[in-house]
Design a protein around this motif. Structure first.
Motif, short mmCIF file in Angstrom:
data_model
loop_
_atom_site.label_atom_id
_atom_site.label_comp_id
_atom_site.label_asym_id
_atom_site.label_seq_id
_atom_site.Cartn_x
_atom_site.Cartn_y
_atom_site.Cartn_z
N ALA A 1 -1.30 98.18 -19.79
CA ALA A 1 -0.70 98.95 -20.47
C ALA A 1 -0.69 100.45 -19.95
CB ALA A 1 -1.30 98.99 -21.97
N GLU A 2 -1.64 100.74 -19.39
CA GLU A 2 -1.71 102.08 -18.96
C GLU A 2 -0.83 102.05 -17.42
OE1 GLU A 2 -4.87 105.40 -16.76
OE2 GLU A 2 -5.58 103.92 -18.17
N GLU A 3 -0.86 101.01 -17.03
CA GLU A 3 -0.16 101.05 -15.44
C GLU A 3 1.38 100.93 -15.93
OE1 GLU A 3 -0.30 97.05 -12.87
OE2 GLU A 3 -1.62 98.38 -12.04
N ARG A 4 1.73 100.07 -16.98
CA ARG A 4 3.19 100.14 -17.36
C ARG A 4 3.57 101.32 -17.80
NH1 ARG A 4 2.93 94.46 -20.59
NH2 ARG A 4 2.83 93.05 -18.77
N GLU A 5 2.82 102.05 -18.33
CA GLU A 5 3.28 103.43 -18.99
C GLU A 5 3.54 104.34 -17.77
OE1 GLU A 5 0.54 104.88 -21.71
OE2 GLU A 5 0.87 103.43 -23.18
N ARG A 6 2.48 104.27 -16.74
CA ARG A 6 2.61 105.21 -15.62
C ARG A 6 3.86 104.82 -14.82
NH1 ARG A 6 -1.82 104.14 -13.81
NH2 ARG A 6 -1.59 102.43 -12.63
N GLU A 7 4.21 103.59 -14.79
CA GLU A 7 5.45 103.11 -14.17
C GLU A 7 6.66 103.74 -14.66
OE1 GLU A 7 4.96 98.83 -13.73
OE2 GLU A 7 3.50 99.18 -11.87
N ALA A 8 6.62 103.45 -16.09
CA ALA A 8 7.84 103.88 -16.72
C ALA A 8 7.99 105.54 -16.66
CB ALA A 8 7.54 103.63 -18.44
N ARG A 9 6.93 106.10 -16.74
CA ARG A 9 7.11 107.67 -16.43
C ARG A 9 7.38 108.20 -14.78
NH1 ARG A 9 1.84 107.71 -18.72
NH2 ARG A 9 0.73 107.94 -16.86
N GLN B 1 13.27 107.63 -29.58
CA GLN B 1 11.94 108.08 -30.04
C GLN B 1 11.75 108.37 -31.67
OE1 GLN B 1 10.58 111.68 -28.28
NE2 GLN B 1 8.71 111.59 -29.24
#
Length: 441
Positions: free
Chosen positions: A277-285, A328
């Motif tokens: 989940a954190e990895e996906r959030e980082r990639e999205a950012r 959002q």
């Protein structure tokens, strides 16, 4: 000195060089059970820590030799003299087992070649059913298992061997090479091995372990004695840090080893999902940042070319921001609606929860303790005849919806929230008391 993993025949051969009594002439006494040459010492019923044995020259062989000498003196046929050993023992000696080669050469320089020899010799000792050891350095094994995308990540199992340990043979043959263990390791782990028998190889490993696992873990490994080996270290990764989460030593049982492997995988899977989940959030950012950077560069180019192009680009960015804000707000509104829906359900379910029996109730009362994710403890009494649905409704009324939480027992671990809700607490062995853990799904 011999190890308990060697054959009885090897012991007899060693005594031949000391006593000049051939293996076939040796008579042994003091065993606690019948023993053959191909039996290993640990299977011969030896007493621990010492066992006294007695070896002498076989009396039957001595008597037969004397008879042959008398017959030879009385023989008038003039035949050529012959060797007593040639006549009595013309058959070949029983073939001895292959001398055990070290799993790993002393003073390793090329780790891949050393691990290739380790794997080959391991097969010679313990058979074809064995863990598939990673052939490469520990650095490469970590890159293969832990230093990858979270979705591709596996646990790393590091097997530490020592030929001087009394547990090594049993641990390898009966636990590490058990079919269930081999299959489980192949699915959930990358398995790497090292032989600590040699002092130089042990030092090399400790240096590498210090670099990858930290000085504290390396100090613990350095303190292992022969009796604490072999060991199977289970390595996980959290927040870009490698961590030894368990050390399974050679004296465990097969069931205990499997249980600890399963527990390590369960804990790892939870951390893995969080990392994904954190990895996906980082990639999205990062993706948004790249998009914004691209938009900014386009904006600069448009400004230099034409002011109108800048205005159009500004409008486009504004529209994009408006869209993101609308999305959002939509997500926040949906989340708020979902919370309101769950609160309404909790209020409705609360009316269906049976009353708590008093402390002095004479009937069967199940005393349950619920450990919730924030660490708080909720105590509640139920009648043993109450159903699992009654207990789950109580949790829902407290705001813990079963769609969001699992209800787990500790020992043995089981998810009671997935069982038949019509069963009684007594039938489900939650009576007279039990501690239950609420875990987010």
């Amino acid at each position: 000195m011999v190890t308990i993993g060697c054959l009885f025949l090897q012991v007899k051969q060693s005594l031949t060089s000391l006593t000049d009594i051939p293996v076939r002439h040796q008579a042994w006494s003091g065993w606690g059970q019948p023993v053959s040459d191909q039996d290993k010492l640990y299977a011969c019923g030896l007493k621990h820590p010492t066992h006294e044995l007695e070896m002498s020259k076989s009396e039957a062989t001595t008597s037969r030799a004397k008879e042959m000498e008398v017959e030879s003196d009385d023989d008038d046929t003039g035949l050529e003299s012959f060797s007593l050993e040639d006549d009595l023992f013309s058959q070949e000696e029983p073939r001895t087992s292959r001398r055990l080669e070290p799993l790993m050469p002393d003073g390793v320089e090329d780790e891949k070649s050393a691990l290739t020899q380790f794997s080959h010799e391991f097969v010679n000792r313990y058979g074809e059913c064995h863990p598939q050891f990673f052939l490469g350095s520990l650095d490469d094994a970590i890159q293969e298992s832990l230093a990858v995308r979270a979705t591709d990540r596996k646990l790393l199992a590091v097997y530490l061997h020592h030929d001087g340990s009394i547990f090594s043979n049993v641990f390898c043959s009966q636990l590490l090479c058990a079919e269930g263990i081999v299959n489980y390791l192949s699915v959930h782990f990358v398995t790497w091995a090292w032989d600590l028998t040699s002092l130089s190889n042990s030092s090399r490993f400790i240096q590498t372990a210090t670099r990858h696992f930290g000085s504290l873990a390396a100090t613990q490994m350095r303190s292992y004695t022969q009796d604490q080996l072999p060991a199977l270290l289970l390595i996980s990764r959290a927040k870009a840090t490698n961590e030894v989460i368990d050390a399974i030593q050679g004296h465990v049982t097969l069931d205990e080893m499997m249980t600890r492997l399963i527990h390590a995988v369960e804990v790892f899977q939870g951390q893995k999902q969080a990392d994904i989940a954190e990895e996906r959030e980082r990639e999205a950012r990062e993706l948004i940042k790249k998009e914004q950077d691209a938009a900014y560069q386009e904006s600069l180019a448009a400004d230099r070319a034409k002011s109108e192009a800048q205005k159009l680009e500004d409008d486009k960015k504004k529209e994009e921001m408006d869209r993101l804000m609308q999305e959002q707000r939509k997500v926040e509104d949906e989340k708020k609606e979902e919370e309101q829906r769950k609160e309404a359900i909790s209020r409705d379910i609360a009316s269906q929860v049976p009353e708590e029996p008093p402390a002095n109730h004479k009937g069967k009362v199940a005393r349950l303790r619920f450990r919730v994710p924030n660490g708080d403890i909720i105590n509640r009494r139920f009648l043993a005849s109450h159903s699992l649905r009654d207990m789950l409704n109580f949790l829902i009324a407290q705001g813990f919806h079963i769609e969001d939480y699992k209800v787990l027992t500790r020992y043995p671990p089981r998810d009671v929230s997935s069982l038949d809700a019509g069963e009684t607490l007594e039938t489900l062995k939650l009576y007279p008391q039990e501690t239950l853990i609420l875990e987010e799904r």
